[in-house]
Design a protein around this motif. Structure first.
Motif, PDB file in Angstrom:
ATOM      1  N   HIS B  37       0.235   4.398 -11.626  1.00 12.30           N
ATOM      2  CA  HIS B  37       0.132   5.853 -11.459  1.00 12.30           C
ATOM      3  C   HIS B  37      -1.320   6.317 -11.389  1.00 12.30           C
ATOM      4  CE1 HIS B  37      -0.542   5.887 -15.832  1.00 12.30           C
ATOM      5  NE2 HIS B  37      -1.036   7.100 -15.660  1.00 12.30           N
ATOM      6  N   VAL B  40      -2.726   5.496  -7.923  1.00 15.44           N
ATOM      7  CA  VAL B  40      -2.083   6.352  -6.913  1.00 15.44           C
ATOM      8  C   VAL B  40      -2.642   7.770  -7.014  1.00 15.44           C
ATOM      9  CG1 VAL B  40       0.117   7.465  -6.297  1.00 15.44           C
ATOM     10  CG2 VAL B  40       0.023   5.006  -6.674  1.00 15.44           C
ATOM     11  N   TYR B  41      -2.819   8.258  -8.234  1.00 19.53           N
ATOM     12  CA  TYR B  41      -3.355   9.610  -8.411  1.00 19.53           C
ATOM     13  C   TYR B  41      -4.784   9.695  -7.869  1.00 19.53           C
ATOM     14  CZ  TYR B  41      -5.357  13.721 -10.569  1.00 19.53           C
ATOM     15  OH  TYR B  41      -6.012  14.909 -10.759  1.00 19.53           O
ATOM     16  N   ALA B  44      -4.690   9.715  -4.165  1.00 15.05           N
ATOM     17  CA  ALA B  44      -4.188  11.018  -3.699  1.00 15.05           C
ATOM     18  C   ALA B  44      -5.261  12.087  -3.857  1.00 15.05           C
ATOM     19  CB  ALA B  44      -2.927  11.396  -4.473  1.00 15.05           C
ATOM     20  N   GLU B  55      -1.506  15.727  -7.821  1.00 13.51           N
ATOM     21  CA  GLU B  55      -0.336  15.478  -8.689  1.00 13.51           C
ATOM     22  C   GLU B  55       0.955  15.590  -7.889  1.00 13.51           C
ATOM     23  OE1 GLU B  55      -0.328  17.734 -12.292  1.00 13.51           O
ATOM     24  OE2 GLU B  55      -2.316  17.051 -12.884  1.00 13.51           O
ATOM     25  N   THR B  58       1.287  12.516  -5.827  1.00  9.44           N
ATOM     26  CA  THR B  58       1.630  11.364  -6.663  1.00  9.44           C
ATOM     27  C   THR B  58       3.113  11.396  -7.014  1.00  9.44           C
ATOM     28  OG1 THR B  58      -0.600  11.437  -7.581  1.00  9.44           O
ATOM     29  CG2 THR B  58       1.027  10.153  -8.796  1.00  9.44           C
ATOM     30  N   THR B  61       5.201  10.587  -4.034  1.00  4.89           N
ATOM     31  CA  THR B  61       5.114   9.155  -3.739  1.00  4.89           C
ATOM     32  C   THR B  61       6.093   8.353  -4.591  1.00  4.89           C
ATOM     33  OG1 THR B  61       2.809   9.332  -3.090  1.00  4.89           O
ATOM     34  CG2 THR B  61       3.564   7.156  -3.799  1.00  4.89           C
ATOM     35  N   VAL B  86       1.510   7.189  -0.118  1.00  3.05           N
ATOM     36  CA  VAL B  86       0.654   8.362  -0.369  1.00  3.05           C
ATOM     37  C   VAL B  86       0.062   8.858   0.956  1.00  3.05           C
ATOM     38  CG1 VAL B  86      -1.419   9.234  -1.515  1.00  3.05           C
ATOM     39  CG2 VAL B  86      -0.038   7.523  -2.648  1.00  3.05           C
TER      40      VAL B  86
END
Lengths: 275, 207
Positions: B37, B40-41, B44, B55, B58, B61, B86
């Motif tokens: 996470h 990915v955040y 993003a 957010e 994320t 996704t 993403v």
């Protein structure tokens, strides 16, 4: 080598990569040409070194993003990860049972032939019965949709390029009676058929909204109940919508209504269900 | 050009497998979130530029990952698979790409002075995260995407060309233009007093 291709090749070299370290015959022809040029030209070599120093600083800066402390918990809650873990636990317990089954089979091999035949027939019957039941269940069971999945699907409908290209029909041309609009305080401007993941013949109404903003009501024939969706439009949008969209859904008379608006959709609704 | 910005087709979610591997994905979604996470955040955020948007991206996704997890057969590829999701989500949301900058901002090797190179080390502290984001926000989507793939994922230009379904030459020239533009924007921002002198010196060599 010309300057422009040389610059492009230098910029394509990764700061921490080994793009030029491989033996010459293993390099791409372009990178091999760059390696030749760097051997010949001290200025180009220095330029690449500076470029990669700056790139290393940029790699570090790109990664330097503070992550909200509660993000993991919010994500786990949003996707209902507890359910996923329970499913995984269940499959683990199935796997744990398997060796015992194998032990039963090996002990069966020591039984007299008639008993083995009996057990083989019994097992074959049981397997057939389970397979029959499973087939029936698969044919008749539609997996239940969650509100989160519905929001994701609605956003996929909205972002589909075909959705924005297709021709609309004016409201003077009667929409199909089987796909009525409900609870709308504002008359739709136009409508058309749309193939969605829930209904290949769904109907979408385009609703006049604030200047420059869009609003749509998707009407689909869906018999399966969507968990957590009521029979009237919700006061608050479903969680999980992105890009400024608010998405609400309700289900009645075998129809699923999904209202999506760029902004707060409440001004588009009224309390009575009739069109 | 506009077609180049299209999100990649669904098959991108299906990573190639070694022939006959018969590999089954051992990940569940909770594990995927716990392990990825943060990355990915961050990815993003560099694309979207704002915390709320990052957010949202994320969350979207992982909701898509929840639906398509069965397509991920190799857990080792989960990170790049999630980055692809993403990127596709981000590009789907962006219907109008920003105008392409007209200025040619390539490196001029001849203009690079022969003077001293700033001392090595501590590169991680040179560039403020907010300067970087302010510069990224001014780039077009196609430049921002290719830079995030190069600097964040550290992909080669050939890998970028595979994932964006573009010719390698196109990616190479786009990358060079994007990097030139980013350097110019960073250099303009570092005119302030708070810029470390060695960063300013280095940036000044490229613009």
């Amino acid at each position: 080598m010309d300057k422009q291709p040389l610059h492009n090749l230098m910029d394509a070299c990764r700061p921490h990569g080994d793009d030029l370290l491989a033996p010459r015959k293993l390099l791409d022809p372009e990178m091999a040409a760059l390696a030749d040029e760097l051997e010949r030209d001290e200025t180009a070599r220095q330029a690449l070194e500076r470029s990669q120093r700056l790139d290393r600083a940029l790699v570090a800066a790109f990664q330097d993003v503070p992550v909200p402390g509660d993000l993991e918990q919010r994500l786990l809650a949003a996707v209902g990860a507890a359910g996923g873990r329970a499913a995984a636990d269940a499959s683990e317990s199935v796997a744990a049972v398997a060796p015992a089954d194998r032990a039963d089979l090996s002990s069966a091999a020591r039984q007299p032939q008639s008993r083995r035949r009996f057990w083989a027939l019994a097992m074959a019957a049981a397997v057939s019965f389970i397979a029959l039941g499973l087939s029936y269940w698969l044919v008749n069971h539609t997996p239940e949709l969650t509100p989160s999945q519905l929001v994701v699907q609605a956003q996929e409908w909205l972002s589909d390029e075909d959705f924005h290209r297709a021709a609309w029909s004016p409201m003077t041309r009667q929409p199909p009676r089987a796909y009525p609009r409900q609870y709308l305080a504002v008359a739709p401007a136009q409508w058309r058929r749309v193939e969605t993941s829930l209904d290949r013949k769904a109907v979408v109404y385009q609703i006049p909204f604030r200047q420059g903003k869009s609003a749509y009501l998707f009407v689909s024939q869906v018999d399966t109940p969507v968990a957590g969706i009521g029979s009237v439009p919700p006061r608050t949008p479903l969680p999980g919508a992105t890009g400024g969209w608010s998405i609400g859904a309700w289900q009645a008379d075998g129809l699923l209504f999904v209202l999506a608006a760029e902004g707060d959709y409440r001004s588009l609704l009224r309390s009575r269900p009739t069109a | 050009m506009a077609g180049d910005l299209s999100p990649q087709p669904e098959h991108e979610f299906e990573e190639p497998q070694p022939p006959g591997s018969g590999f089954e994905c051992a990940l569940d979604l909770g594990q995927l979130i716990r392990e990825h996470h943060a990355d990915v955040y961050r990815y993003a955020f560099r694309l979207a530029g704002k915390q709320n948007d990052a957010e949202d991206l994320t969350q979207q996704t992982f909701l898509i990952a929840q639906q398509k997890l069965h397509q991920l057969r190799d857990p080792a590829k989960a990170r790049s698979w999630l980055f692809t999701v993403v990127r596709n989500c981000y590009l789907k949301q962006r219907r109008r790409p920003a105008p392409e900058p007209a200025a040619n901002l390539e490196i001029e090797v001849d203009r690079i002075p022969d003077g001293s190179i700033p001392p090595a080390g501590a590169e991680a502290e040179w560039i403020d995260r907010q300067w970087l984001q302010a510069a990224l926000d001014q780039l077009s989507d196609e430049h921002r995407v290719v830079l995030v793939m190069f600097y964040f994922e550290e992909l080669s230009y050939k890998e970028i060309s595979d994932r964006l379904a573009l010719a390698p030459g196109t990616v190479m020239s786009r990358l060079a233009r994007a990097k030139g533009r980013l350097r110019a924007l960073l250099e303009a921002q570092t005119q302030g007093e708070s810029c470390p002198p060695r960063l300013h010196l280095l940036l000044a060599m490229f613009v």
